[in-house]
Design a protein around this motif. Structure first.
Motif, short mmCIF file in Angstrom:
data_model
loop_
_atom_site.label_atom_id
_atom_site.label_comp_id
_atom_site.label_asym_id
_atom_site.label_seq_id
_atom_site.Cartn_x
_atom_site.Cartn_y
_atom_site.Cartn_z
N ARG A 284 0.82 -1.21 0.00
CA ARG A 284 0.00 0.00 0.00
C ARG A 284 0.85 1.26 0.00
N SER A 285 1.96 1.23 0.75
CA SER A 285 2.83 2.40 0.79
C SER A 285 3.46 2.66 -0.57
N ALA A 286 4.04 1.61 -1.17
CA ALA A 286 4.72 1.78 -2.44
C ALA A 286 3.73 2.08 -3.56
N ALA A 287 2.53 1.50 -3.50
CA ALA A 287 1.55 1.75 -4.56
C ALA A 287 1.08 3.20 -4.56
N ARG A 288 1.23 3.88 -3.42
CA ARG A 288 0.85 5.28 -3.36
C ARG A 288 1.82 6.17 -4.11
N LEU A 289 3.01 5.64 -4.40
CA LEU A 289 4.03 6.44 -5.05
C LEU A 289 4.04 6.15 -6.55
N SER A 290 3.73 7.15 -7.33
CA SER A 290 3.83 7.03 -8.78
C SER A 290 4.91 7.99 -9.23
N HIS A 291 6.12 7.49 -9.38
CA HIS A 291 7.27 8.35 -9.67
C HIS A 291 8.24 7.57 -10.53
N PRO A 292 8.85 8.23 -11.51
CA PRO A 292 9.76 7.49 -12.42
C PRO A 292 10.97 6.90 -11.74
N ASN A 293 11.31 7.36 -10.52
CA ASN A 293 12.48 6.83 -9.83
C ASN A 293 12.11 5.91 -8.67
N VAL A 294 10.88 5.42 -8.65
CA VAL A 294 10.43 4.47 -7.63
C VAL A 294 9.99 3.18 -8.32
#
Length: 675
Positions: A82-92
């Motif tokens: 859930r934490s990582a899915a919240r991040l939409s970033h080209p470097n993640v």
């Protein structure tokens, strides 16, 4: 306090240690076909897998058997998704999915083919400052996005920075990330210390409390390692290393690599200050400082005392009690002197020292006898008392006014995130605020129809009766791949842009059905639902596959026609000719000639032999041999004479072969029998 080995990152390692793994070959959630294991950590293993639904290769992180029965471990594992899915970033590293297949808890995430920053450190460090900052910049960009979302990583280290084969830098393993506002934490003494000890901020060692500045500290340690090739603190045990984080400053990189600019040392010192109040407030602030240093390096600046002074945390210590600086990461809105000036009215502030001295220091010696109340001294006493009371009223009134101006007229914006519009308006009204609905926005985490943001943010101070703008969620932003077949490549790229998807690349293919230059298909295929800016690849037709003609001269025309039809070519008999050399029905010539490259649909024409030309043989019986020979030779025949049986030597034709009236090709031999 020894941390677990955490190399469970979604990067290809090229090994095949998963060959004998029982998970290999299994299909999780009827979707993910597990391949070889590419990494293993304390909590989970990572496998290369195929997403059967979308036909793509992914990395699947699978919790070790048995851990799924532990609610704490399982909840932490789900929190990672859930934490990582919240991040939409080209470097993640993107997290696609999370599931539980009959007790096998797993995550599906982006698979990165490449290596880690640890590999780069081994090969290149110590490296030039410009190179080190270029590698650190995308890491800070990813962390800044996380910090803006209220998340901290807690385990920033080179092993968790992946570098793809095409040069993209990705931060992985947000498994230890948690909401900054969460009330849970770990301590070094009473709980579990999460993170890698070489990169732990001092406050994590002492109390286990972490905020964005813990990630800043770890990033500063990584920068030190890039610049020097070594870690700043070493020890025989993790406890010794942790002790040094708390009691010893990170040394200046120039002590190990002489010649580094002083402002580079200052940047490392600022990021790794043991007092977290002296560090940048979050990764975005540190990224700004990295940009300043990178610019100075690009300009060839050897020494910049002003930049060095701005970055050094010692300057912040000396100025913190007086006035905030431009780079102060958490400045006070007013210093003490300014606050005191605003709290006391100007009239009262004119002679504060005299007033205090008069009240606090009565004359020495025995008290004088009290004068009559209506005497001069009585009048002076009453006048002083009135002045004192007036002054106190002014002070109290001024303080009240200052309180009202600075705090009393403000209220706190209530938290309305995740509420429906009606509930948010009601909550704001209860706080004495008006709601204004702004333009809606997409959200990966907040369902459609719920509040995704407010301005001012929850907890902000706003004037009582003021307006708070709320932004309603449109849900997840997704777009369907349009139907691109039969479009030209340029038309397809325009269609993708109009649909908020990205053009990935083009592969040219032969096609017998799609004309040259038109799109055959797309990957993912039309109708697939994707996140915005997801790349879509195109397959574009090169037209029919070329065919090399066989040489059919001297061969049967029917066989040639059948072969051409099987290749998608058209055969045509252009004309027929007599031929003394080519048999009837065989090909005399073809256009294009054999060996030529043609394409499906092209036409091939043939000249076909009718065989040799035939003419009628005249009858020359009874003629003299000379006359008969002349007649036949004039027609193109070859004449041969012989004596007939019982010849009398008269020289007349008795018989001929072939006989008169028959058909024979020009040049045929006519045999005459003479009597």
């Amino acid at each position: 306090m020894q941390p677990e080995r955490r190399d469970d990152r979604p990067a290809r390692k090229g090994g095949a240690d998963g060959v004998s793994d029982p998970l290999t070959g299994r299909v999780l959630d009827r979707r993910y076909e597990i391949g070889v294991r590419i990494a293993r950590g304390g909590m989970a293993g990572v496998y290369e897998a195929t997403d059967l639904r979308l036909d793509r290769t992914v990395a699947v992180k699978v919790m070790h058997p048995g851990l799924g029965d532990d609610n704490e471990f399982a909840e932490r594992f789900v929190r990672e998704a859930r934490s990582a899915a919240r991040l939409s970033h080209p470097n993640v590293v993107a997290v696609y999915d999370q599931g539980d297949d009959d007790g096998t808890v797993f995550l599906a995430m982006e698979l990165i083919s490449g290596h880690t920053l640890r590999d780069v450190i081994r090969k290149e460090s110590p490296m030039q400052p410009a190179r080190a900052l270029a590698l650190l910049e995308p890491v800070l960009s990813a962390l800044a996005a996380a910090h803006r979302s209220g998340l901290i990583h807690r385990d920033v280290k080179p092993e968790n920075v992946l570098i793809a084969d095409d040069g993209r830098v990705k931060v992985a393993d947000f498994g230890l990330a948690k909401a900054v506002s969460a009330d849970t934490h770990h301590t070094a003494t009473g709980g579990v210390l999460i993170g890698t000890v070489s990169y732990l901020a001092p406050e994590l060692v002492v109390s286990g409390r972490a905020d964005a500045r813990a990630d800043v500290y770890a990033a500063g340690v990584v920068l030190f390692e890039l610049l020097t090739g070594t870690k700043p603190h070493e020890g025989e045990s993790p406890i010794q290393v942790a002790y040094q984080h708390v009691h010893t400053d990170v040394p200046a990189p120039s002590t190990l690599v002489p010649g580094l600019p002083a402002y580079v040392d200052a940047l490392v010192a600022r990021a790794t200050a043991r007092d977290r109040e002296l560090r940048p407030a979050d990764a975005a602030v540190l990224l700004h400082q990295v940009h300043r240093v990178s610019h100075a390096l690009a300009e060839g600046v050897v020494d910049d005392p002003e930049l060095t002074a701005d970055l050094l945390p010692t300057r912040l210590r000396s100025e913190a009690a007086e006035a905030p600086s431009a780079d102060d990461t958490a400045p006070e809105p007013f210093d003490r002197g300014a606050l005191a000036t605003m709290a006391v009215p100007a009239a009262a502030a004119a002679e504060p020292t005299t007033l205090l001295r008069t009240v606090a220091r009565p004359p020495a010696g025995p008290p004088p006898s009290e004068p009559p109340a209506d005497g001069p001294r009585g009048r002076r006493s009453r006048k002083g008392l009135v002045l004192l009371l007036a002054t106190l009223l002014l002070v109290v009134g001024g303080g009240a006014a200052a309180w009202w101006f600075l705090d009393g007229r403000y209220t706190t914006t209530p938290g309305v995130l995740g509420k429906t519009e009606q509930a948010a308006v009601k909550a704001l009204a209860a706080a004495g605020l008006e709601a204004e609905v702004g333009d809606p926005a997409y959200s990966e985490t907040v369902p459609a129809g719920r509040v995704v943001a407010s301005d001012p943010e929850p907890g902000s101070r706003v004037i009582d009766g003021g307006t708070v703008e709320i932004t309603m969620s449109l849900g997840k932003e997704r777009y369907d791949v349009p139907k691109l077949a039969t479009m030209t490549e340029e038309e397809a790229r325009d269609a993708l842009e109009a649909t908020h998807l990205a053009y990935g690349g083009t592969t040219e293919k032969w096609s017998d059905t799609v004309p040259f230059g038109q799109v055959i298909s797309s990957t993912p295929k039309a109708g697939t639902t994707l996140k915005p800016d997801t790349p879509v690849d195109l397959a574009v037709s090169k037209g029919p596959r070329p065919v090399e003609l066989k040489d059919w001269v001297g061969k049967d025309v029917d066989d040639a026609m059948q072969w051409l039809d099987s290749k998608g070519l058209t055969g045509k008999v252009a004309k027929e000719e007599f031929s003394d050399d080519v048999a009837e029905g065989d090909i005399i010539s073809m256009n294009p000639p054999g060996g030529t490259t043609v394409h499906r649909g092209d036409e091939v024409s043939f000249v076909v032999s009718k065989g040799p030309e035939l003419i009628e043989v005249p009858s020359v019986r009874g003629q003299g041999v000379d006359a008969a020979t002349e007649t036949l030779e004039d027609l193109g025949f070859h004449v041969v004479t012989e004596s007939a049986a019982g010849s009398l030597g008269l020289g007349f034709v008795f018989s001929q072969d072939p006989e008169g009236g028959s058909m024979a090709p020009v040049g045929a031999t006519i045999t005459l029998s003479l009597i």
